[in-house]
Motif scaffolding. Structure first.
Motif, PDB file in Angstrom:
ATOM      1  N   LYS A  34       0.758   2.864   6.259  1.00 14.19           N
ATOM      2  CA  LYS A  34      -0.330   3.428   5.372  1.00 14.19           C
ATOM      3  C   LYS A  34      -0.924   2.581   4.399  1.00 14.19           C
ATOM      4  O   LYS A  34      -1.751   2.837   3.492  1.00 14.19           O
ATOM      5  N   GLY A  35      -0.548   1.225   4.678  1.00 10.54           N
ATOM      6  CA  GLY A  35      -1.176   0.066   3.758  1.00 10.54           C
ATOM      7  C   GLY A  35      -0.503  -0.216   2.522  1.00 10.54           C
ATOM      8  O   GLY A  35      -1.013  -0.800   1.565  1.00 10.54           O
ATOM      9  N   GLU A  36       0.599   0.488   2.258  1.00  6.70           N
ATOM     10  CA  GLU A  36       1.114   0.481   0.973  1.00  6.70           C
ATOM     11  C   GLU A  36       1.886  -0.713   0.913  1.00  6.70           C
ATOM     12  O   GLU A  36       2.448  -1.287   1.931  1.00  6.70           O
ATOM     13  N   ARG A  37       2.227  -1.301  -0.189  1.00  3.01           N
ATOM     14  CA  ARG A  37       2.852  -2.489  -0.228  1.00  3.01           C
ATOM     15  C   ARG A  37       4.488  -2.326  -0.548  1.00  3.01           C
ATOM     16  O   ARG A  37       4.805  -1.285  -1.365  1.00  3.01           O
ATOM     17  N   ILE A  38       5.453  -2.910   0.188  1.00  5.97           N
ATOM     18  CA  ILE A  38       6.564  -2.473   0.049  1.00  5.97           C
ATOM     19  C   ILE A  38       7.577  -3.842  -0.019  1.00  5.97           C
ATOM     20  O   ILE A  38       7.285  -4.810   0.645  1.00  5.97           O
ATOM     21  N   PHE A  39       8.582  -3.523  -0.773  1.00  3.43           N
ATOM     22  CA  PHE A  39       9.599  -4.921  -1.228  1.00  3.43           C
ATOM     23  C   PHE A  39      10.804  -4.392  -0.584  1.00  3.43           C
ATOM     24  O   PHE A  39      11.263  -3.379  -0.714  1.00  3.43           O
ATOM     25  N   VAL A  40      11.741  -5.279   0.205  1.00  7.64           N
ATOM     26  CA  VAL A  40      12.816  -4.766   1.064  1.00  7.64           C
ATOM     27  C   VAL A  40      13.896  -5.967   0.262  1.00  7.64           C
ATOM     28  O   VAL A  40      13.614  -7.088   0.613  1.00  7.64           O
ATOM     29  N   ILE A  41      14.808  -5.519  -0.381  1.00  3.57           N
ATOM     30  CA  ILE A  41      15.863  -6.558  -0.906  1.00  3.57           C
ATOM     31  C   ILE A  41      17.102  -6.235  -0.273  1.00  3.57           C
ATOM     32  O   ILE A  41      17.620  -5.229   0.069  1.00  3.57           O
TER      33      ILE A  41
END
Length: 853
Positions: free
Chosen positions: A461-468
């Protein structure tokens, strides 16, 4: 002498220059110098527009004629060495309408301090006190209305070097110095510059202390025992009844209460209280009383010791009043000495919670299907892991406590011998019968589906995502982290469990969380992602970038090392950000440091919380996922031989404490053979063998108490925390607010010096509504505290209003109250110091009697 003369001349000039009063045409000042200190200098004094005349025994009639007839308009300074008040004085009527000036030290003091001459005898009595240093301190108090008491309290305060004149503060300062008169410098100063008997007079008047054998030590005993009598029936204190005040009891209570609540002085009080409790043999008194009779007592630390012993002994004796034990521990949280025993109380609290759990499942943890055990663990059982962990966090802060050593035995028996034993045994049976051939559970996400299910849709979707990804962040820790984030941030946070891969180890778990089509082991048990090595940060970074070009992988410590501008620049344009965190596994996975595993968990929770706030504030991150590669099993006590098994005679590719990989396939006692075909391509046809329950393989190296790699619930139930930042003003945004604490009494009039008030916690604590601790007390119109202080910890989570109600007792100082003035019940937030509410009251005590108590 010249200096004194100059001072006198300045004072005289100032007086002559004062405006004339109504009816005055000029000023006449009679300077009385009985000691003839300035008789030689009088002829040298010159003041503009003032005639100087010396009165002698022979010229009084002439002076009267001069002033009344010859020169009725000029200003005159008349110097005399005689007493002007005698009746035969020709000038008596002139003296009455003139001013009289004294130039002796006392008179100058009275004039300098603006003390009325009627108090001359009081100042004269303490003449020795008024040297230059003391006088300067005394003047700094700016006493507006002088009385004998104001002067004497001011002197005592100055000798105690106080910033303000206050007898209560002076007495506290004296007692803080030493309970031995011989070693107390302030008593020495009063004996030199004051009247020690006057000091004791004020003690008697204010606190009712009146003994022939008076001493600072018995005074302190008297004040503390009197306060104690407010919370314990006097009939129980017969051995020390001579130390209980017969009057002014509330003054003693307020005095001790203020001292106990002082931000720094409390430390000396604590030392003295511990000494005095031995002096009065408090332990012998308490041993004869039921817990109910002293559970609110707060004057001496021994009460907390007695309550702690009661709780520990009750648990050891298998008394099951667990709800009452929790209430008692919560009650002590607002008491003065709680902080001194905080970790012991916390250890007791979590021990009680473990026993509550044990009581609920006293017939045993039920043997059900794998999915049912999984759900029970996620919904309830995991709390036992938290209680065990929290017990040891407290224990490690008081490792030498004999009480905690006793509790430790009980805790280990509950957790290791019963809970882990039952749960892991039943789960192993369920795994063997339900999922060892196909490693999955209905409705539960497998770890290797993490990227496809949760990350990829956002990326597409072009969204920014952070994975910790936090190494070894097991499920119960994720629950605590979720609660913390929901309470401390505006974001919406939810947690779900996912099923980790087997073996539950870093190299396999980390690989499964990456974008991939195929994950497999090579012939040396190295994990490959789409044919590429996934070991280490750089290799993982390449795998992520090959899937999403605008991506990055970084370690948490690198993020923390950057400043705000550096972070923004580094992450600019990045759509997929993997951040690796390693606090728990780094500590637990080494034999030398595994004992610090649970303290590492506390640090991990704080670090991840800080990291999320950094992403939110510095990088405008809104979509954040927090998960782990695997969980862990940890038990503090050394393992017994039955907790370990020998490795079978089988050719292996890799062997660790909780698993082994082999190409051979066979059934072996005590081991679960997990089919890896549902997890990897498995081109080398590897088999994973894990010991049943929480048993370890006997191998050399690494720690044995902290382990992972096996199939226990603590290892394979991995948290997935989905955090969505919600900015203020957005749809569904909810401000974080503290609960309100409100007074429920409607009457605003106090008629007894000892009185009760009720308060209500308006909301229950839940998401975004967080606890508040307040301190409550009465003040006068100037803000001076006139009562004891009471504390409410508003952290109740119950829907029942009765359980959110607090009844507090207050005591007023025994002073004069103006029934026409307002006094204020003040509610102050202890964290911020902000006064939340000031509620006006009228106080009309009438004649205060002992019946008020």
């Amino acid at each position: 002498m010249d200096l004194n003369l100059d001072q006198i001349v300045m004072t005289l000039k100032a007086t002559f220059n004062e405006p004339l009063n109504d009816g005055e045409y000029r000023k006449i000042i009679f300077w009385v110098d009985k000691d003839k200190e300035f008789i030689e200098e009088i002829n040298n004094i010159s003041i503009n527009n003032v005639k100087v005349h010396q009165l002698t025994e022979r010229n009084s009639f002439h002076l009267k004629y001069l002033l009344e007839e010859e020169d009725p308009s000029s200003h005159y300074l008349v110097y005399t060495n005689d007493d002007l008040s005698v009746e035969e004085n020709w000038l008596i009527d002139t003296v009455y309408y003139s001013k009289t000036f004294y130039a002796d030290k006392i008179s100058l003091l009275l004039d300098d301090l603006k003390i009325d001459p009627s108090l001359r005898a009081v100042v004269k009595k303490y003449e020795k006190f008024f040297n230059k240093k003391h006088t300067q301190k005394f003047k700094s108090y700016r006493i507006h209305s002088y009385t004998e008491e104001a002067i004497e309290v001011g002197i005592i305060s100055a000798l105690c070097n106080l910033k303000t004149s206050n007898f209560e503060e002076a007495l506290k300062t004296i007692l803080k110095e030493s309970l031995s008169e011989q070693d107390n410098k302030y008593i020495g100063l009063m004996e030199t510059y004051f009247d020690i008997n006057v000091f004791w007079k004020y003690v008697t008047n204010l606190y009712g202390y009146d003994r022939k054998d008076r001493s600072l030590k018995t005074l302190f005993m008297y004040l503390t025992v009197t306060m104690l009598s407010h919370s314990i029936e006097e009939t129980s204190l017969s051995n020390i009844k001579n130390f209980i005040a017969e009057r002014s009891k509330s003054n003693a209570l307020v005095f001790i209460d203020h001292w106990m609540h002082h931000k720094s002085d409390y430390a000396i009080y604590d030392e003295l209280a511990e000494t005095i409790e031995k002096e009065i043999n408090l332990a012998n008194i308490v041993h004869q009383l039921p817990i109910e009779s002293f559970k609110n007592a707060d004057t001496f630390p021994y009460f907390d010791k007695a309550i702690i012993m009661y709780l520990a002994n009750s648990l050891e004796a298998s008394h099951e009043d667990y709800e009452e034990y929790i209430k008692l521990i919560n009650l002590r949280r607002i008491k003065h000495f709680y902080e001194k025993f905080q970790f012991i109380y916390e250890a007791l609290f979590y021990t009680v919670k473990m026993y509550e759990f044990y009581k609920k499942y006293s017939s045993g943890i039920p043997q059900v299907s794998a999915i049912e055990i999984w759900k029970n663990y996620v919904n309830e059982y995991h709390a036992m892991d938290t209680y065990y962990r929290k017990f040891y966090v407290a224990f490690d802060n008081e490792p030498n406590s004999e009480i905690l050593k006793k509790l430790k035995v009980m805790v280990e028996n509950l957790y290791t011998n019963w809970y882990l034993g039952d749960l892991s045994s039943h789960w192993s049976q369920a795994v063997e019968s339900d999922i060892k051939e196909n490693w999955e559970l209905p409705g539960i996400t497998n770890q290797q589906d993490f990227y496809r299910r949760y990350v990829a849709p956002k990326v597409h979707k072009g969204e920014r995502i952070f994975v910790i990804i936090s190494d070894a962040l097991r499920y119960e820790i994720g629950v605590e982290l979720t609660e913390k984030l929901n309470a401390e941030t505006m974001g919406a946070c939810e947690i779900e469990p996912i099923l980790s891969v087997i073996p539950s180890v870093t190299k396999f778990g980390m690989a499964s969380l990456l974008p991939h089509k195929v994950v497999d082991f090579d012939e040396r048990a190295r994990v490959l992602v789409d044919g590429n090595s996934s070991s280490g940060l750089e290799n993982r970074k390449k795998i992520i970038e090959s899937t999403v070009s605008d991506s990055v992988a970084i370690h948490t410590q690198e993020v923390f090392a950057m400043n705000k501008a550096g972070r923004r620049e580094y992450f600019k344009g990045k759509k997929l950000i993997y951040i690796y965190h390693d606090a728990i596994d780094a500590m637990g996975d080494k034999a030398s440091t595994e004992v610090y595993t649970f303290s590492a968990v506390e640090r991990a929770i704080d670090e991840i919380s800080t990291l999320i706030k950094t992403i939110r504030d510095d990088l405008s991150g809104t979509n954040i996922l927090i998960t782990a590669d695997h969980g862990f099993v940890y038990q503090r006590e050394a393992l017994v031989e039955s907790d370990k098994i020998e490795k079978e005679d089988i050719r292996t590719i890799e062997v660790k404490r909780r698993y082994m990989l082999s190409k051979e396939k066979r059934e072996m006692d005590g081991l679960l053979n997990i089919n890896l075909n549902s997890l990897i391509v498995n081109q080398h046809q590897l088999n994973a063998y894990v010991p049943k329950a929480t048993v370890r393989f006997k191998i050399q190296g690494s720690g044995v108490n902290f382990v992972h790699g096996g199939a226990s619930l603590q290892e394979v139930v991995v948290p997935l925390i989905k955090y969505k930042n919600i900015r203020r003003g957005q749809t569904n945004s909810r401000e974080i607010v503290k609960v309100d604490i409100k007074l429920t009494n409607t009457i605003r009039k106090i008629t007894n010096s000892l009185f009760h008030l009720s308060f209500f916690q308006m909301e229950k604590v839940e998401e975004k509504i967080i606890p508040r601790t307040v301190i409550i007390y009465m003040t006068d119109e100037d803000g001076a505290v006139i009562s004891n202080e009471e504390t409410i910890i508003g952290d109740r989570t119950s829907d029942n209003p009765e359980e959110r109600t607090f009844k507090l007792r207050f005591a007023l100082k025994t002073i004069a109250y103006d029934r026409n003035k307002h006094y204020y019940l003040t509610i102050r937030d202890i964290e911020t110091g902000i006064i939340l509410e000031k509620i006006p009251f009228n106080i009309n005590l009438g004649i205060v009697s002992d019946f008020d108590f």
